[in-house]
Design a protein around this motif. Structure first.
Motif, PDB file in Angstrom:
ATOM      1  N   ALA A  56      17.823 -10.078  -9.843  1.00 55.75           N
ATOM      2  CA  ALA A  56      16.653 -10.527 -10.581  1.00 55.75           C
ATOM      3  C   ALA A  56      16.477  -9.618 -11.789  1.00 55.75           C
ATOM      4  O   ALA A  56      16.858  -8.443 -11.767  1.00 55.75           O
ATOM      5  N   VAL A  57      15.885 -10.173 -12.834  1.00 53.50           N
ATOM      6  CA  VAL A  57      15.653  -9.429 -14.071  1.00 53.50           C
ATOM      7  C   VAL A  57      14.283  -9.824 -14.614  1.00 53.50           C
ATOM      8  O   VAL A  57      13.833 -10.957 -14.425  1.00 53.50           O
ATOM      9  N   THR A  58      13.592  -8.874 -15.244  1.00 54.08           N
ATOM     10  CA  THR A  58      12.290  -9.183 -15.821  1.00 54.08           C
ATOM     11  C   THR A  58      11.916  -8.178 -16.897  1.00 54.08           C
ATOM     12  O   THR A  58      12.414  -7.052 -16.903  1.00 54.08           O
ATOM     13  N   ASP A  59      11.030  -8.627 -17.786  1.00 50.86           N
ATOM     14  CA  ASP A  59      10.399  -7.719 -18.742  1.00 50.86           C
ATOM     15  C   ASP A  59       8.879  -7.781 -18.603  1.00 50.86           C
ATOM     16  O   ASP A  59       8.147  -7.322 -19.469  1.00 50.86           O
ATOM     17  N   VAL A  60       8.419  -8.329 -17.472  1.00 48.63           N
ATOM     18  CA  VAL A  60       6.990  -8.496 -17.222  1.00 48.63           C
ATOM     19  C   VAL A  60       6.438  -7.244 -16.530  1.00 48.63           C
ATOM     20  O   VAL A  60       6.815  -6.947 -15.386  1.00 48.63           O
ATOM     21  N   PRO A  61       5.550  -6.507 -17.167  1.00 51.60           N
ATOM     22  CA  PRO A  61       4.955  -5.338 -16.504  1.00 51.60           C
ATOM     23  C   PRO A  61       4.209  -5.760 -15.235  1.00 51.60           C
ATOM     24  O   PRO A  61       3.493  -6.764 -15.222  1.00 51.60           O
ATOM     25  N   GLY A  62       4.407  -5.007 -14.176  1.00 50.23           N
ATOM     26  CA  GLY A  62       3.732  -5.292 -12.913  1.00 50.23           C
ATOM     27  C   GLY A  62       4.493  -6.202 -11.981  1.00 50.23           C
ATOM     28  O   GLY A  62       4.127  -6.317 -10.812  1.00 50.23           O
ATOM     29  N   ALA A  63       5.546  -6.856 -12.455  1.00 51.97           N
ATOM     30  CA  ALA A  63       6.374  -7.700 -11.583  1.00 51.97           C
ATOM     31  C   ALA A  63       7.336  -6.807 -10.808  1.00 51.97           C
ATOM     32  O   ALA A  63       8.091  -6.039 -11.402  1.00 51.97           O
ATOM     33  N   VAL A  64       7.308  -6.902  -9.485  1.00 55.26           N
ATOM     34  CA  VAL A  64       8.103  -6.019  -8.636  1.00 55.26           C
ATOM     35  C   VAL A  64       9.357  -6.747  -8.158  1.00 55.26           C
ATOM     36  O   VAL A  64       9.268  -7.772  -7.471  1.00 55.26           O
ATOM     37  N   LEU A  65      10.519  -6.221  -8.514  1.00 55.96           N
ATOM     38  CA  LEU A  65      11.793  -6.785  -8.054  1.00 55.96           C
ATOM     39  C   LEU A  65      12.204  -6.090  -6.767  1.00 55.96           C
ATOM     40  O   LEU A  65      11.996  -4.885  -6.603  1.00 55.96           O
ATOM     41  N   GLU A  99       0.819  -1.213   0.000  1.00 56.59           N
ATOM     42  CA  GLU A  99       0.000   0.000   0.000  1.00 56.59           C
ATOM     43  C   GLU A  99       0.853   1.263   0.000  1.00 56.59           C
ATOM     44  O   GLU A  99       0.615   2.184  -0.786  1.00 56.59           O
ATOM     45  N   LEU A 100       1.877   1.304   0.858  1.00 61.05           N
ATOM     46  CA  LEU A 100       2.672   2.520   1.016  1.00 61.05           C
ATOM     47  C   LEU A 100       3.436   2.887  -0.255  1.00 61.05           C
ATOM     48  O   LEU A 100       3.595   4.064  -0.571  1.00 61.05           O
ATOM     49  N   ALA A 101       3.924   1.886  -0.974  1.00 64.40           N
ATOM     50  CA  ALA A 101       4.688   2.143  -2.193  1.00 64.40           C
ATOM     51  C   ALA A 101       3.842   2.015  -3.451  1.00 64.40           C
ATOM     52  O   ALA A 101       4.374   2.133  -4.551  1.00 64.40           O
ATOM     53  N   ALA A 102       2.538   1.779  -3.271  1.00 69.56           N
ATOM     54  CA  ALA A 102       1.606   1.637  -4.403  1.00 69.56           C
ATOM     55  C   ALA A 102       2.088   0.570  -5.378  1.00 69.56           C
ATOM     56  O   ALA A 102       2.120   0.786  -6.598  1.00 69.56           O
ATOM     57  N   LEU A 103       2.441  -0.593  -4.828  1.00 66.50           N
ATOM     58  CA  LEU A 103       2.933  -1.681  -5.668  1.00 66.50           C
ATOM     59  C   LEU A 103       1.778  -2.365  -6.382  1.00 66.50           C
ATOM     60  O   LEU A 103       0.732  -2.607  -5.778  1.00 66.50           O
ATOM     61  N   PRO A 104       1.958  -2.731  -7.643  1.00 73.06           N
ATOM     62  CA  PRO A 104       0.894  -3.422  -8.365  1.00 73.06           C
ATOM     63  C   PRO A 104       0.714  -4.872  -7.927  1.00 73.06           C
ATOM     64  O   PRO A 104      -0.357  -5.457  -8.104  1.00 73.06           O
ATOM     65  N   HIS A 105       1.772  -5.477  -7.362  1.00 69.90           N
ATOM     66  CA  HIS A 105       1.755  -6.863  -6.878  1.00 69.90           C
ATOM     67  C   HIS A 105       2.770  -6.985  -5.744  1.00 69.90           C
ATOM     68  O   HIS A 105       3.661  -6.132  -5.612  1.00 69.90           O
ATOM     69  N   PRO A 106       2.677  -8.025  -4.925  1.00 73.37           N
ATOM     70  CA  PRO A 106       3.702  -8.234  -3.902  1.00 73.37           C
ATOM     71  C   PRO A 106       5.077  -8.408  -4.545  1.00 73.37           C
ATOM     72  O   PRO A 106       5.191  -8.929  -5.661  1.00 73.37           O
ATOM     73  N   PRO A 107       6.137  -7.996  -3.874  1.00 70.95           N
ATOM     74  CA  PRO A 107       7.482  -8.109  -4.452  1.00 70.95           C
ATOM     75  C   PRO A 107       7.951  -9.552  -4.590  1.00 70.95           C
ATOM     76  O   PRO A 107       7.519 -10.441  -3.856  1.00 70.95           O
ATOM     77  N   VAL A 166      12.486 -13.359 -13.606  1.00 69.85           N
ATOM     78  CA  VAL A 166      11.097 -13.369 -13.136  1.00 69.85           C
ATOM     79  C   VAL A 166      10.176 -13.409 -14.356  1.00 69.85           C
ATOM     80  O   VAL A 166      10.243 -12.531 -15.220  1.00 69.85           O
ATOM     81  N   LEU A 167       9.296 -14.413 -14.401  1.00 76.45           N
ATOM     82  CA  LEU A 167       8.442 -14.629 -15.559  1.00 76.45           C
ATOM     83  C   LEU A 167       6.973 -14.359 -15.277  1.00 76.45           C
ATOM     84  O   LEU A 167       6.138 -14.495 -16.166  1.00 76.45           O
ATOM     85  N   SER A 168       6.651 -13.987 -14.023  1.00 77.11           N
ATOM     86  CA  SER A 168       5.256 -13.784 -13.637  1.00 77.11           C
ATOM     87  C   SER A 168       5.141 -12.583 -12.713  1.00 77.11           C
ATOM     88  O   SER A 168       6.077 -12.246 -11.983  1.00 77.11           O
ATOM     89  N   ARG A 169       3.969 -11.952 -12.715  1.00 79.07           N
ATOM     90  CA  ARG A 169       3.735 -10.849 -11.788  1.00 79.07           C
ATOM     91  C   ARG A 169       3.644 -11.342 -10.351  1.00 79.07           C
ATOM     92  O   ARG A 169       4.100 -10.680  -9.425  1.00 79.07           O
ATOM     93  N   GLU A 170       3.035 -12.489 -10.162  1.00 76.44           N
ATOM     94  CA  GLU A 170       2.830 -13.019  -8.818  1.00 76.44           C
ATOM     95  C   GLU A 170       4.063 -13.780  -8.344  1.00 76.44           C
ATOM     96  O   GLU A 170       4.567 -14.652  -9.047  1.00 76.44           O
ATOM     97  N   PRO A 171       4.583 -13.475  -7.151  1.00 75.75           N
ATOM     98  CA  PRO A 171       5.773 -14.166  -6.644  1.00 75.75           C
ATOM     99  C   PRO A 171       5.465 -15.595  -6.219  1.00 75.75           C
ATOM    100  O   PRO A 171       4.323 -15.929  -5.878  1.00 75.75           O
ATOM    101  N   VAL A 172       6.504 -16.425  -6.229  1.00 73.82           N
ATOM    102  CA  VAL A 172       6.376 -17.796  -5.743  1.00 73.82           C
ATOM    103  C   VAL A 172       6.401 -17.786  -4.222  1.00 73.82           C
ATOM    104  O   VAL A 172       6.818 -16.805  -3.587  1.00 73.82           O
TER     105      VAL A 172
END
Length: 250
Positions: free
Chosen positions: A96-105, A59-67, A81-87
């Motif tokens: 970590a590296v990603t090209d997935v929009p909404g995936a938070v590193l 909430e505080l950082a306005a993240l689109p998904h959990p890191p 990282v291949l998915s927005r939702e973490p394992v």
């Protein structure tokens, strides 16, 4: 929320990029000596406090998904990282590296250097945990190599870390850098026999430049000298962790 509570990196990032660094000033559940917004799950803090802080971070950082948290080991492993939702179980890696929009590193630190990466066209991001061991082993080079973009198209930002006026090391650490690269001696200042001040930021810039990344910002926030905002393992020993976060807006 003021900029002291949640730091926004100052770098020429593309419009679709979002990034933030937490501080201990955020309203959290951790008690001393982890007060108040500790995000590290393996530094001795109560598990329920860390879980509450991590949940509130969204909430505080306005993240689109959990890191996507990592199990950091001061190595050179890079997780794609291949998915927005973490394992459920964090992957063992230090970048970590990603090209997935909404995936938070996310990278956790308390003196080690967090480095955020983005391509100039906003197509890809990465984040790395670079203490002196990781820097010497080549974690930044491994991160750049894992990105699908050419190094000249990559931006980097150096986050809060042990600063060059306060980070004291011994001869054995200096030798790890200077023996293979004598010019790296400029990153060390002798203070007494066998003891040196080390500039992690300068070492990181050297490593990044050697990998072809020259558009580097940041490197001006010292964790050791700012106890109000930052956790510091070298200063306090038993302490919490900040998170450096980066993601692509959808």
């Amino acid at each position: 929320m003021t900029t002291e509570h949640l730091i926004q990196p100052d770098w020429p990032a593309p419009q679709n990029l979002r990034a933030a660094v937490t501080t201990r000033l955020l309203p959290g559940a951790s008690q001393p000596p982890f007060d108040a917004f500790n995000l590290g799950a393996h530094c001795g803090d109560a598990a329920d406090a860390v879980a509450a802080n991590r949940q509130r971070l969204i909430e505080l950082a306005a993240l689109p998904h959990p890191p996507h948290w990592l199990s950091q080991v001061h190595g050179t492993g890079v997780h794609r990282v291949l998915s927005r939702e973490p394992v459920s179980m964090p992957r063992q890696a230090d970048a970590a590296v990603t090209d997935v929009p909404g995936a938070v590193l996310a990278i956790l630190t308390a003196d080690c250097l967090p480095v955020l990466f983005a391509t100039k066209n906003g197509s890809e991001i990465a984040a790395a945990h670079a203490g002196w061991r990781g820097l010497a082993a080549g974690v930044l080079e491994a991160t750049v190599a894992a990105m699908r973009s050419a190094p000249e198209n990559i931006l980097a930002w150096l986050g809060p870390a042990a600063g060059p006026a306060h980070y004291e090391i011994g001869e054995e650490v200096r030798a790890v850098f200077v023996d293979p690269d004598p010019a790296a001696a400029t990153c060390f200042v002798a203070i007494r026999p066998g003891h040196w001040l080390v500039d992690l930021y300068a070492l990181a810039r050297r490593r990044l430049a050697a990998a072809g990344v020259t558009a580097v910002s940041g490197g001006d926030l010292c964790t050791i000298s700012d106890p109000q905002r930052f956790y510091s393992w070298r200063r306090d020993g038993r302490t919490g962790r900040m998170a450096s976060l980066v993601w692509l807006a959808r």
